[in-house]
Design an enzyme around this catalytic site. Structure first.
Site, mmCIF file in Angstrom:
data_model
loop_
_atom_site.group_PDB
_atom_site.id
_atom_site.type_symbol
_atom_site.label_atom_id
_atom_site.label_comp_id
_atom_site.label_asym_id
_atom_site.label_seq_id
_atom_site.Cartn_x
_atom_site.Cartn_y
_atom_site.Cartn_z
ATOM 1 N N TYR A 56 32.871 -22.957 66.947
ATOM 2 C CA TYR A 56 32.561 -22.638 68.339
ATOM 3 C C TYR A 56 32.320 -21.130 68.439
ATOM 4 O O TYR A 56 33.250 -20.338 68.301
ATOM 5 C CB TYR A 56 33.703 -23.012 69.274
ATOM 6 C CG TYR A 56 33.975 -24.495 69.422
ATOM 7 C CD1 TYR A 56 33.077 -25.446 68.965
ATOM 8 C CD2 TYR A 56 35.124 -24.946 70.047
ATOM 9 C CE1 TYR A 56 33.331 -26.808 69.120
ATOM 10 C CE2 TYR A 56 35.384 -26.297 70.212
ATOM 11 C CZ TYR A 56 34.484 -27.218 69.744
ATOM 12 O OH TYR A 56 34.744 -28.563 69.903
ATOM 13 N N LEU A 206 33.968 -35.584 81.687
ATOM 14 C CA LEU A 206 33.045 -35.374 82.809
ATOM 15 C C LEU A 206 31.599 -35.352 82.322
ATOM 16 O O LEU A 206 30.701 -34.914 83.046
ATOM 17 C CB LEU A 206 33.383 -34.070 83.546
ATOM 18 C CG LEU A 206 34.772 -34.021 84.194
ATOM 19 C CD1 LEU A 206 35.009 -32.670 84.842
ATOM 20 C CD2 LEU A 206 34.941 -35.147 85.212
#
Length: 330
Positions: A56, A206
């Site tokens: 990341y 989500l």
């Protein structure tokens, strides 16, 4: 904050985890100070599970977490790290490396960037098709014996791979995408994990903001993964936003937000499932934490299912090339 063990053998985790990837650029620019403040707010609220990956931001995320944890007792955070994805200087992707020597190399750099002496849960981000999973898990097991790793996890792998990995060493949890619009885990993988006593840490609850109730078609900017995600593309996005509006009606009946009802739905699928929330700001974290106070009745679950039926979403969760490399989708 309620706590529960991840699977039969894993660490004690909060019932909600904080996914930190978005703090390192995958969804456009983020504010460093606000990211750190969000990590602190999560810890103060009792969230102890922090999820990251060594790729990341090419190490940026681990260094950010290290900065956030300075002066904080090590046992306040359960640090989950994914490894194996290869990057290049242009931030491109270069495949996966699960060789035993690579495992130990990745871990050495992770320990240094995080500034810790052990990782709580260490997991290959994806299955390396060129390396038997037994070899990769065996190398992590060596690091468990040496004290550098506490528990072993998996990510985005299918039932056959899960069984092969669990035969080598106990597996704490499987990290995999699971949401109202990403439900392939229900077609066997979830049953396998429950049979073997493996917990689930669910990311994408989500769907990268799609079903958060906040995303609009004009919000995906340069450097935002969603700009190339199939579900956000023309031909799909209008269908998907219509599902969000149907879900919004259910949420408004319950006097909660769209994000809260979507998170609560994932949490309601079993006590062995820990939703990971990719909040980059304290206000989004506070909203997500509110989902812990939402108890869904059978009537609520039926209304949610009617609003967002299984397989109603348009578009896959990743582009075709990435989907082809997901062992969990095979």
């Amino acid at each position: 904050m309620q706590m529960r063990h991840l699977g039969k053998t894993g660490p004690l985790s909060s019932t909600l985890g904080l996914g930190c990837m978005g703090m390192s650029g995958m969804y456009g620019p983020s504010d460093r100070a606000e990211s750190i403040a969000t990590i602190h707010a999560a810890l103060d609220a009792g969230v102890n599970l922090l999820d990251t990956g060594d790729f990341y931001g090419m190490g940026h995320n681990e260094m950010l977490i290290s900065e956030a944890l300075k002066g904080i007792a090590r046992d306040r955070a359960v640090i989950s790290v994914k490894f194996g994805a290869l990057r290049d200087p242009a931030a491109g992707w270069g495949g996966v490396d699960g060789r035993p020597a690579a495992v130990k190399n990745f871990l050495a750099y992770t320990l240094q960037r995080l500034g810790v002496d052990h990782i709580d849960i260490y997991r290959p981000a994806r299955l390396d098709p060129n390396v038997p999973i037994e070899d990769t898990i065996g190398a992590i097991a060596d690091m468990v014996k040496a004290g550098y790793v506490r528990h072993i996890g998996l990510s985005e792998v299918g039932s056959a791979t899960i069984r092969r990995a669990a035969a080598v060493h106990p597996i704490a949890d499987l990290q995999i995408e699971y949401s109202l619009v990403s439900r392939s885990i229900e077609d066997g993988i979830l049953d396998t994990c429950r049979e073997l006593g493996i917990g689930i840490t669910a990311y994408g609850v989500l769907s990268r903001g799609l079903i958060s109730g906040h995303w609009r078609k004009d919000t995906a900017g340069q450097g935002d993964f969603r700009a190339v995600s199939p579900r956000f593309q023309a031909g799909n996005i209008d269908t998907n936003l219509a599902l969000v509006e149907a879900l919004r009606a259910v949420a408004e009946d319950r006097k909660v937000s769209v994000a809260q009802i979507a998170i609560a739905w994932v949490a309601a699928q079993g006590d062995d499932i820990i939703p990971l929330i990719g909040a980059r700001r304290r206000d989004r974290l506070a909203e997500a934490l509110g989902a812990l106070d939402v108890t869904l009745t059978s009537g609520d679950l039926a209304a949610i299912e009617a609003a967002v039926p299984k397989d109603a979403v348009a578009g896959t969760r990743y582009a075709a090339a990435q989907m082809a490399h997901l062992d969990s989708e095979h």
